[in-house]
Design a protein around this motif. Sequence first.
Motif, short mmCIF file in Angstrom:
data_model
loop_
_atom_site.label_atom_id
_atom_site.label_comp_id
_atom_site.label_asym_id
_atom_site.label_seq_id
_atom_site.Cartn_x
_atom_site.Cartn_y
_atom_site.Cartn_z
N ARG A 257 7.90 27.38 -19.73
CA ARG A 257 6.73 26.52 -19.54
C ARG A 257 5.85 26.39 -20.78
O ARG A 257 5.13 25.40 -20.91
CB ARG A 257 5.89 27.06 -18.38
N LEU A 258 5.91 27.37 -21.65
CA LEU A 258 5.08 27.32 -22.87
C LEU A 258 5.92 27.80 -24.06
O LEU A 258 5.57 28.79 -24.72
CB LEU A 258 3.83 28.19 -22.71
N ARG A 291 -10.95 28.19 -15.72
CA ARG A 291 -11.20 27.13 -14.73
C ARG A 291 -10.05 27.03 -13.74
O ARG A 291 -10.21 26.53 -12.62
CB ARG A 291 -11.41 25.79 -15.44
N HIS A 292 -8.86 27.51 -14.14
CA HIS A 292 -7.70 27.51 -13.25
C HIS A 292 -7.56 28.85 -12.51
O HIS A 292 -6.52 29.11 -11.90
CB HIS A 292 -6.43 27.23 -14.06
N ARG A 322 6.34 37.34 -9.17
CA ARG A 322 5.92 36.03 -8.67
C ARG A 322 4.54 35.66 -9.23
O ARG A 322 4.32 34.52 -9.67
CB ARG A 322 5.90 36.05 -7.14
N SER A 323 3.61 36.61 -9.21
CA SER A 323 2.27 36.30 -9.72
C SER A 323 2.29 36.05 -11.22
O SER A 323 1.50 35.24 -11.74
CB SER A 323 1.28 37.42 -9.36
N ILE A 324 3.18 36.71 -11.93
CA ILE A 324 3.33 36.45 -13.37
C ILE A 324 3.78 35.00 -13.58
O ILE A 324 3.22 34.28 -14.41
CB ILE A 324 4.34 37.44 -13.99
N SER A 325 4.78 34.57 -12.83
CA SER A 325 5.27 33.20 -12.96
C SER A 325 4.18 32.19 -12.61
O SER A 325 3.98 31.19 -13.33
CB SER A 325 6.48 33.00 -12.05
N ASP A 326 3.44 32.45 -11.53
CA ASP A 326 2.36 31.55 -11.14
C ASP A 326 1.26 31.51 -12.21
O ASP A 326 0.69 30.44 -12.49
CB ASP A 326 1.75 31.99 -9.81
N GLY A 327 0.97 32.67 -12.80
CA GLY A 327 -0.06 32.72 -13.83
C GLY A 327 0.31 31.93 -15.07
O GLY A 327 -0.53 31.23 -15.66
N GLN A 329 2.29 29.36 -15.12
CA GLN A 329 2.18 27.94 -14.76
C GLN A 329 0.73 27.48 -14.85
O GLN A 329 0.44 26.38 -15.36
CB GLN A 329 2.71 27.71 -13.35
N ALA A 330 -0.21 28.31 -14.38
CA ALA A 330 -1.62 27.96 -14.49
C ALA A 330 -2.05 27.85 -15.95
O ALA A 330 -2.82 26.96 -16.32
CB ALA A 330 -2.47 29.01 -13.76
#
Length: 345
Positions: A257-258, A291-292, A322-327, A329-330
Motif C-alpha cells: 500500500r505504501l 484524522r484517520h 489484522r490491525s496492522i494491515s488496517d492501520g 491502509q489508514a
Amino acid sequence: MRTVLTTTPNERFAYLDGRGVPELHAALIDYLSRVRGTSGRPENVVICSGYGQGVALILQVLAARGARRVAVEDPSADDDARLVAAALGLDVIGVPVGPNGILVDKLQETDADAVVLTPSHQWPTGGVLSATARARVIGWAQRRGAVVIEDDYDAEYRYDRSPVGAMQGLAPDTVVYCGTASKTLAPGLRLGWLLAPPHLVDDITAAKVRADRGSPVIDQLTFADFLTRGEFDRHLRRMRPVYRRRRDALLAALRARLPELEPVGVAAGQHVVTWLPHDLDEAAVVAAAARHGLVVQGVSRYRLSPAGPGGLIFGYATLTERSISDGVQALADAAAEVRADLPRT
C-alpha cells in the motif's frame, strides 16, 4: 510469585543495601554472561526501577564526579537520558547516527565525559554498531577517561541471526550496561538492572538508596526464580516468532500500500522506521493519520538537530496482524490526502 511468598525467609524482606537481592544478582550474571556476553560479578549488579531510573542514577553519579557534557545519539529517545542530563545541568551533545549506528568520527570530535548508546539496536533507526565501531568508541572513552552507558535496547529480539553481544563484555571497566524487562516482559513491571564497573558501583548504590531505598523484594525474587528455572529463555523463544509475524505483516502491508516508504532497522526489535519520500511532509502525514484515527510518530521530534529526512516510527508489539494491515491502509489514505493537498505545478 506464590512460590516466593511461601519459601522466602523473613529476613529477605528487611531493608536492603540498595543493590537488590543476592538471588537476582547471581541469576542476572549467569543470564547476561551466557546470552549477552557480558563480563562481571554479582557485586557489580544494581537493581533499579527500569532503564529510566538506571540512567538517572548513573548520570547523577557522573555529574557529582565532575562530568559536564554527555553525548547522545541523534536521533534518540527524548524522555530519559536527555531529560535527566538537562535537569542536572549537563550539556547534551547530539552525535549524528548513520545506517549502522552512531558516527564514531563525529563522537571523537566531542569533548564529552560520557556517551549514551543503543549499539545493539539503535533507537529509533535500528542500526547495529559494528565490531570495529564499538572498539573505536571504547578506545575514545578510555583515552578521555569517559564512560560509555550502554542501553541494551531490544537486543533479545533479532530475526535474522543470533542477538548481537553487548559492548560491556569488551571493556567492563569503561562501560555501564543497562538492561530492562520493559521490552521482554512489560514496562509496567518497572524492573531494570545495571552492570557497573567496580569504581562506580558504590556511588550508584548510594544514589539508589537516596532515591527509594531499593526496589521491591518480591518482584526481584520472582524474576530471579523466572530466570533460574529457564522460564525467561522459554518466554523469549515463544515470543520471537510472534513478533516476527507481526513485523512481516507490517512490511507486507507497507509494500502493498505504501511502497514508496523505505523501511530500515527491520532485523530486530518491536518497531520499524520508514523514511518518507520528498513529496510527503512528515508533520502533514502525522496530522492526516491522526484524522484517520491512527497514532503514528515522526522521527523529527527525536532529533536534536533539524537536519535529516522525514520518517515515521511504527510500533507493532501489541497489535494483531489484522490491525496492522488496517492501520497501514489508514496511513495510505492519509498519505493520499496529503498528496491531494499539494499545490499543482
